[in-house]
Design an enzyme around this catalytic site. Structure first.
Site, PDB file in Angstrom:
ATOM      1  N   MET A  74       0.690  -6.517   6.879  1.00 16.21           N
ATOM      2  CA  MET A  74       1.411  -7.672   6.309  1.00 16.21           C
ATOM      3  C   MET A  74       0.453  -8.659   5.650  1.00 16.21           C
ATOM      4  O   MET A  74       0.604  -9.872   5.777  1.00 16.21           O
ATOM      5  CB  MET A  74       2.199  -8.399   7.422  1.00 16.21           C
ATOM      6  CG  MET A  74       3.244  -7.527   8.080  1.00 16.21           C
ATOM      7  SD  MET A  74       3.981  -8.284   9.541  1.00 16.21           S
ATOM      8  CE  MET A  74       2.813  -7.858  10.822  1.00 16.21           C
ATOM      9  N   LYS A 112      15.452  -5.681   7.787  1.00 17.48           N
ATOM     10  CA  LYS A 112      14.152  -6.230   8.146  1.00 17.48           C
ATOM     11  C   LYS A 112      13.095  -5.880   7.118  1.00 17.48           C
ATOM     12  O   LYS A 112      12.357  -4.919   7.237  1.00 17.48           O
ATOM     13  CB  LYS A 112      13.702  -5.708   9.516  1.00 17.48           C
ATOM     14  CG  LYS A 112      13.185  -6.845  10.388  1.00 17.48           C
ATOM     15  CD  LYS A 112      12.928  -6.386  11.792  1.00 17.48           C
ATOM     16  CE  LYS A 112      12.476  -7.574  12.593  1.00 17.48           C
ATOM     17  NZ  LYS A 112      11.127  -7.519  13.005  1.00 17.48           N
ATOM     18  N   ASP A 170      15.523   0.418  11.066  1.00 14.97           N
ATOM     19  CA  ASP A 170      15.256  -0.558  10.011  1.00 14.97           C
ATOM     20  C   ASP A 170      14.574   0.083   8.817  1.00 14.97           C
ATOM     21  O   ASP A 170      14.411   1.289   8.756  1.00 14.97           O
ATOM     22  CB  ASP A 170      14.496  -1.780  10.546  1.00 14.97           C
ATOM     23  CG  ASP A 170      13.292  -1.403  11.346  1.00 14.97           C
ATOM     24  OD1 ASP A 170      12.506  -0.576  10.847  1.00 14.97           O
ATOM     25  OD2 ASP A 170      13.142  -1.912  12.473  1.00 14.97           O
TER      26      ASP A 170
HETATM   27  N1  SAH Z   1       5.086  -1.139  13.779  1.00 13.07           N
HETATM   28  C1  SAH Z   1       4.625  -0.873  12.442  1.00 13.07           C
HETATM   29  C2  SAH Z   1       4.170  -2.129  11.717  1.00 13.07           C
HETATM   30  C3  SAH Z   1       5.279  -3.083  11.392  1.00 13.07           C
HETATM   31  S1  SAH Z   1       4.697  -4.519  10.605  1.00 13.07           S
HETATM   32  C4  SAH Z   1       3.500   0.163  12.513  1.00 13.07           C
HETATM   33  O1  SAH Z   1       3.040   0.502  13.599  1.00 13.07           O
HETATM   34  O2  SAH Z   1       3.094   0.656  11.458  1.00 13.07           O
HETATM   35  C5  SAH Z   1       5.095  -4.171   8.940  1.00 13.07           C
HETATM   36  C6  SAH Z   1       3.860  -3.931   8.124  1.00 13.07           C
HETATM   37  O3  SAH Z   1       3.341  -2.640   8.426  1.00 13.07           O
HETATM   38  C7  SAH Z   1       4.064  -3.912   6.637  1.00 13.07           C
HETATM   39  O4  SAH Z   1       4.073  -5.216   6.097  1.00 13.07           O
HETATM   40  C8  SAH Z   1       2.851  -3.153   6.172  1.00 13.07           C
HETATM   41  O5  SAH Z   1       1.701  -3.942   6.193  1.00 13.07           O
HETATM   42  C9  SAH Z   1       2.723  -2.130   7.281  1.00 13.07           C
HETATM   43  N2  SAH Z   1       3.370  -0.859   6.943  1.00 13.07           N
HETATM   44  C10 SAH Z   1       4.332  -0.238   7.625  1.00 13.07           C
HETATM   45  N3  SAH Z   1       4.642   0.950   7.064  1.00 13.07           N
HETATM   46  C11 SAH Z   1       3.836   1.069   6.003  1.00 13.07           C
HETATM   47  C12 SAH Z   1       3.628   2.059   5.014  1.00 13.07           C
HETATM   48  N4  SAH Z   1       4.349   3.206   4.997  1.00 13.07           N
HETATM   49  N5  SAH Z   1       2.693   1.851   4.076  1.00 13.07           N
HETATM   50  C13 SAH Z   1       1.953   0.743   4.064  1.00 13.07           C
HETATM   51  N6  SAH Z   1       2.096  -0.223   4.961  1.00 13.07           N
HETATM   52  C14 SAH Z   1       3.013  -0.079   5.922  1.00 13.07           C
END
Ligand code: SAH
Length: 523
Positions: A181, A65, A43
């Site tokens: 998020m 997504k 995704d």
């Molecule tokens: N499983 C993922 C989280 C998914 S939820 C993890 O462990 O990181 C999705 C949220 O993760 C986004 O809305 C944001 O808040 C955060 N996120 C994921 N990648 C990011 C990035 N490179 N920079 C900033 N926020 C990020």
């Protein structure tokens, strides 16, 4: 539910944490599985560069997504897709941003696999919270500031009845709070924390696209951050880091301070040769856009070389002026059923140490390596050694090349057989993408490491006239070249050279670019 991980003929689905964005932050296990994947389901938070680890024949399935409800495919559809692929008996890698089990709905995907009796494995990943903090210069724990961290979803608006987050308790219950998020609900979240006893002066950082060249971070306090984020127009994906540790950023911030951070640089070498320059520029923080302008192929017509190979005894010298000349010459020699022993009657001269090293791979040492690494330098050295008058030279080389060397030798009384063995062909197909990049005004530097990269790049760009050429390569785009010959070719095209290192090496080129383009953050 009974989860028997039996050895079965069914496939296996691997939920692999892709890490936060920086493709270097995937685990070794994750990379190992990608390299053996038959299907990769990924995704938008998983860096697509990671797909380069997958075999060329692997099926790649994008399931989108994005936050904010713009799902390219619903979670149910993704679950179903994984089951379908699992049932075909294939090795499926489900690549998920960050860690699959941290706000990643990984468990839901697994429940469906278990129901269908499909084996699975989960590989943890570097979650975006720790990566964002680290790459923004914030240690999420520190013995002087905090002894606890909470990872929280900001997706559920505080105050909503169905919210599972106890914001009132978190407010003072956790030292550092990292909200995933949380951008949309930031005003409500900060108010809730303040209302429940957290100081409005608590430092807060918001980091967008953490650990990628697009990373942006802003800081404020619980009282001001909503306004700061609105002013800076920070949109998801971003993380909110709340707590005293944010103060440490002043000392520790490093990622955004690298000399080329935020710079976008076009690299024009062949894909095989580009990696050295790309890794050096990336280490300086640049984002590299690879547009290989040279694709090397054998020539179609080998008749001159083939004839020479059957009468090698007639030649005094074989002149090898490039790495490609060596490898394509020997390739043809082998195709003709011959090996290095066939060259015994001739002396061999090379231009450049790299070419000499390549020759060494065939068990041969050069008889002559001129001090000046050019065709002209080679001609001068041969003339000085009294090796030219009445001598015969075989020159396997590119189909199109400069005539200086053969002309100088002929003028000095030698006889030269030019035998084309390889050709540079411009790769097709990415013209529109390239023009869009340049027009967008976000390209800072174009690098050229040889004259043919210049001419092939311009062929690829296909500007209809000089006006269009200057519109595409406008003043904001700096042109960086490796040395004087390449610089001359750039100028002949009516363009200016902005960056040129003193020594003609890839390292010096990268250093010269870094010296001239230091990003604003680091001045
Ligand atoms: N499983 C993922 C989280 C998914 S939820 C993890 O462990 O990181 C999705 C949220 O993760 C986004 O809305 C944001 O808040 C955060 N996120 C994921 N990648 C990011 C990035 N490179 N920079 C900033 N926020 C990020």
């Amino acid at each position: 539910m009974n989860n028997k991980q039996a050895v079965s003929k069914k496939g296996k689905v691997y939920l692999v944490g892709a890490g936060p964005g920086d493709p270097g932050l995937i685990t070794l296990r994750g990379k190992f599985l990608l390299e053996r994947a038959e299907v990769v389901v990924y995704d938008y938070l998983a860096n697509s560069k990671l797909l380069n680890h997958a075999p060329a024949e692997a099926e790649l399935v994008y399931v989108g997504k994005k936050g904010g409800g713009l799902h390219a495919m619903s979670q149910e559809e993704i679950n179903r897709l994984l089951v379908e692929h699992g049932l075909t008996g294939k090795r499926v890698v489900r690549l998920k941003g960050g860690d699959p089990f941290i706000f990643g709905r990984g468990a839901e995907e697994i429940e469906e696999l278990v129901k269908a009796g499909i084996a699975f494995e989960v590989v943890p990943g570097v979650t975006s919270a720790t990566a964002a903090a680290t790459y923004a210069g914030i240690p999420i724990t520190h013995r002087d500031y905090t002894a606890s961290v909470a990872f929280v979803t900001g997706h559920e608006a505080p105050g909503k009845e169905e919210s599972n987050v106890a914001w009132d308790k978190l407010a003072t219950g956790a030292g550092t709070i990292v909200v995933y998020m949380g951008i949309k609900n930031l005003p409500v979240i900060t108010k809730k924390l303040i209302d429940n006893g957290r100081s409005p002066d608590t430092p807060v950082a918001v980091v967008r696209w953490a650990s990628t060249p697009q990373q942006r971070s802003v800081v404020g306090t619980l009282a001001t951050i909503t306004e700061v984020v609105a002013q800076a127009k920070i949109a998801p994906p971003a993380l909110v880091i709340i707590g005293e540790v944010v103060k440490l950023r002043e000392t520790i911030d490093w990622y955004e301070h690298r000399p080329l951070f935020g710079k976008r640089i076009i690299v024009t070498r062949t894909r095989e040769q580009a990696s050295e320059l790309v890794s050096k520029l990336e280490e300086y923080g640049a984002e590299c856009l690879e547009y290989p302008t040279i694709h090397i192929e054998p020539v179609e017509d080998f008749s001159v070389l083939d004839q020479a190979l059957v009468e090698l005894g007639r030649y005094d010298w074989i002149l090898l002026t490039s790495l490609n000349a060596v490898s394509y010459f020997f390739k043809r020699l082998h195709e003709k059923g011959l090996d290095s022993r066939a060259l015994a009657p001739c002396k061999i001269a090379v231009v450049g140490k790299a070419t000499g090293d390549e020759l060494g791979k065939y068990g041969l040492c050069a008889d002559l390596l001129p001090e000046k690494f050019t065709g002209e330098g080679l001609a001068e050295a041969l003339i000085a050694a009294g090796e030219v008058p009445g001598k015969r030279f075989l020159l396997p080389r590119a189909l199109k090349a400069m005539e200086t060397l053969p002309e100088m030798l002929e003028d000095a009384g030698g006889a030269v057989t030019v035998a084309p063995v390889y050709q540079n062909v411009p790769p097709q197909g990415r013209k529109d993408e390239l023009r869009t990049e340049l027009r967008s005004g976000t390209v800072d530097v174009i690098t050229f490491t040889s004259s043919s990269t210049v001419t092939n790049f311009l062929t690829m760009l296909d500007a209809k006239d000089e006006a269009e050429l200057h519109e595409l390569l406008h003043d904001k785009v700096k042109i960086a070249v490796i040395g004087p010959v390449t610089a001359e070719t750039v100028r002949k095209q009516g363009l200016k050279v902005d960056i040129q290192p003193e020594r003609y090496t890839i390292d010096d080129l990268a250093d010269a670019i870094a010296a001239q383009c230091r990003s604003k953050a680091s001045v």
